[in-house]
Design an enzyme around this catalytic site. Structure first.
Site: not given
Lengths: 227, 227
Positions: B148, B170, B172, B193-194
């Site tokens: 993050d 994911n 692994k 805005r994404k």
């Protein structure tokens, strides 16, 4: 065999005595952190009290939680699931469970309750001031962590030792720092060694949906060691 | 206007002086944590040295990182982006950036480098013994947290103040506790805005893929306050 490994039980907050070995009280490395302390907001205490009453009724159960696993139980876990080549590199003397490694009130304050018949785990969580992300709000990583803990416990209660394979979180609204939230998780499906769990994170009054998530956990297999 | 808010710069590791206000040195609340300390493994120091040389060449830049935002800069951020009703409830005196709230060597040791021209951020991360999940391995929540931080910084470098909207990871292979890993992130797409970012987590020798993730961040809008 899977359910007999004390390490998993301790890591996921199972009570002492539910594992294969029993230990003398002088060996307890730390206290049960899933109990009220001075830092708990009244909302967290109220939720705790409400669910303790449900526990008395029999359908729900509080899950104790510890910072450290006992060395013997770690050894049990490693013997079962970890490739011996890896063990030389692993320092465990200072190891602590991530979400219990803060001083009271500064990090993750939480208690989980499980309902094994309904395959549900509920977590009441108060994120302390050391979990800040954007100023004034709880860090997205801290939210991911408590979601991982709650959904992982939900999978563990059904399948024993598991590890996270996927975590998919939609953050709908930011969580103000130091507020109390409710995380409700549910085991949705089991396919072989795959355990699918979903959860949502809401305000105490249930009016605000903060996050929704799905998690996939894989049950560990002693024949496929972690490397 | 977005790029002028010091809170965001400090929260995401921008150097002092890059924000709107300048502060006297006596107001510096803590040191820059994105520099080597006694706990750094030689692999982490080597990667740091390699990228510091790239910084000298000009294409890459090291991102400093602090535990606390200055009170004035928090106020700037809140004035811009936070609903005034919420501010009364927010304790900031003890607030610390989650991933910098551990003592040296026990939690998240990391340094990030950005390449703004290529819209990439690389993070070198060593997860300390207080980040344990399954005995001997780094907690899935701690991995989510550093992902993050890395992908969020990648989005921030392109779009300014952002918040996480989705995180899809994911896992692994489990990451042995206290090992060093490399997280490479890349801004893939911008839609209004994404900001869409992807990343992978690999071993230092690049041979082991530990995790892959995609993240979606929303650029904050002063006209839509956080509530």
């Amino acid at each position: 065999m899977l359910r007999s490994c004390a390490a998993r039980f301790r890591a996921l907050g199972a009570p002492r005595g539910s594992a294969r070995r029993s230990f003398a009280s002088e060996n307890v490395p730390d206290r049960d952190h899933a109990l009220p302390n001075f830092s708990w907001h009244k909302d967290l205490r109220l939720l705790f009290d409400q669910f303790m009453k449900k526990c008395e009724a029999g359908s729900w159960k509080r899950l104790p939680s510890y910072k450290r696993s006992l060395p013997e139980t770690v050894q049990d876990f490693q013997t079962l699931y970890v490739d011996p080549k890896l063990l030389k590199k692993q320092p465990i003397s200072q190891a602590q469970l991530f979400t219990r490694s803060f001083e009271d009130g500064l990090g993750f304050e939480y208690v989980m309750f499980c309902n094994d018949a309904e395959k549900r785990v509920v977590c009441f969580f108060q994120g302390g001031p050391h979990l800040q992300g954007t100023p004034g709000f709880t860090h997205g990583g801290a939210i991911a962590s408590i979601i991982d803990v709650t959904t992982g416990t939900c999978a563990f209660r059904a399948g024993g030792a598991v590890m996270t394979a996927n975590l998919n979180i939609n953050y709908k609204r930011p969580i103000p720092l130091c507020s109390v939230v409710v995380i409700k998780s549910q085991l949705d499906k089991v396919e072989g060694r795959k355990f699918f769990v979903s959860c949502n994170v809401r305000s105490v009054d249930d009016e605000t949906l903060y996050s929704e998530a799905t998690s996939l956990f894989i049950m560990l297999d002693p024949n496929k060691k972690l490397t």
